[in-house]
Design a protein around this motif. Sequence first.
Motif, short mmCIF file in Angstrom:
data_model
loop_
_atom_site.label_atom_id
_atom_site.label_comp_id
_atom_site.label_asym_id
_atom_site.label_seq_id
_atom_site.Cartn_x
_atom_site.Cartn_y
_atom_site.Cartn_z
N MET A 196 -0.81 18.30 -20.17
CA MET A 196 -2.10 17.63 -20.40
C MET A 196 -2.59 17.01 -19.09
O MET A 196 -1.84 16.37 -18.38
N GLU A 197 -3.84 17.23 -18.78
CA GLU A 197 -4.38 16.69 -17.54
C GLU A 197 -4.54 15.18 -17.64
O GLU A 197 -4.94 14.65 -18.68
N VAL A 212 -0.11 1.94 -22.90
CA VAL A 212 -1.08 2.38 -23.92
C VAL A 212 -2.17 3.23 -23.27
O VAL A 212 -2.68 4.18 -23.88
N LEU A 213 -2.52 2.92 -22.02
CA LEU A 213 -3.58 3.65 -21.33
C LEU A 213 -3.24 5.13 -21.14
O LEU A 213 -4.14 5.96 -20.97
N ARG A 214 -1.96 5.46 -21.16
CA ARG A 214 -1.55 6.85 -20.96
C ARG A 214 -1.66 7.69 -22.24
O ARG A 214 -1.53 8.89 -22.20
N VAL A 221 -0.92 2.32 -31.25
CA VAL A 221 0.04 3.35 -30.85
C VAL A 221 0.23 4.37 -31.97
O VAL A 221 0.38 5.58 -31.72
N GLN A 222 0.21 3.93 -33.22
CA GLN A 222 0.38 4.84 -34.35
C GLN A 222 -0.77 5.84 -34.49
O GLN A 222 -0.61 6.88 -35.11
N ASP A 271 2.73 11.82 -27.23
CA ASP A 271 4.08 11.30 -27.42
C ASP A 271 4.09 9.79 -27.19
O ASP A 271 3.58 9.29 -26.18
N THR A 272 4.69 9.05 -28.12
CA THR A 272 4.69 7.58 -28.04
C THR A 272 6.10 7.01 -27.83
O THR A 272 6.33 5.83 -28.05
#
Length: 322
Positions: free
Chosen positions: A1-2, A163-165, A185-186, A191-192
């Motif tokens: 993913m870019e 979170v920004l990612r 996040v949910q 991927d978390t």
Amino acid sequence: MEPGNLTEVSEFLLLGFSEGPELQPLIFGFFLSMYLITVFGNLLLILAVSSDSHLHTPMYFFLANLSFVDICFTSTTIPKMLMNIQTERKVITYADCITQMYFFLLFAGLDNYILTVMAYDRFLAICHPLHYTVIMNPQICGLLVLVSWIMSALHSLLQTSVVLRLSFCTEVEIPHFFCEIKQLVQLACSDTFLNDMVMYFGAGLLGGGPLAGILYSYSKIISSIFGISSAQGKYKAFSTCASHLSVVSLFYCTSLGVYLSSAAPQTSHLSATASVMYTVVTPMLNPFIYSLRNKGIKRALKRFFGKQSIKGPFFLGLKKYT
């Protein structure tokens, strides 16, 4: 993913407590009342401490800082919720959501750290009274508050950065009245795992560490109180800790309730309702808990309002001669 395509949404929807339009005026009035009580109550506490030289001690210095943080804590979430109800819109932009989350984590962490510092202050006052004034000098008090700000800011920055990612695709409804990090996040479609690890680390840093420090301080305080021979001395020592112990119990019990409710399946609205306890109710009750049992605060408030009532007629009298 870019890296440039990590975020596909520009806004989220805060669902709040109820979608029924007939309940919105009631919810608005309820939260507006609690917010105003929180702000004015904590402001009065700050004014009482700052206006009375007898209260310029470490305990009241930390209490004034706690009141300031509580005002900021509720101001990160409640005004936005009230505005959404008033405008009948549930939208919050991505940038505003991230900003709200950052400041919410910042002030929640500060609440935690300052309560820990206050427990340490009571530990020194009761267990080491002869060295108390030497250890808790103004420089150390200021340093403890500064370190609390730095640690909380770094933790909040870390949580927000991971979170920004994340990538958010189609699901943009947050079943809460503010941008709560776990709910956000949910919703992610990327991927978390890293976020979950950082959240667990933060829970240990903000929950386990300070709580262990508070429990250790109070274990020493209780053993010292039992060592006091006179009943009056025991009561006086315990009374200086009773208000702080009440606030700590309220803060941690409600936070634990939110954690347990969020861990249960399909209880998003229950989690939002439980969050009200530590985000709104606890900051609102703190000034009352400290002022109702504290003669110094009561005396300072009486002096403050007494001066204001005296100044009014005095300045009116001066106008006659000008």
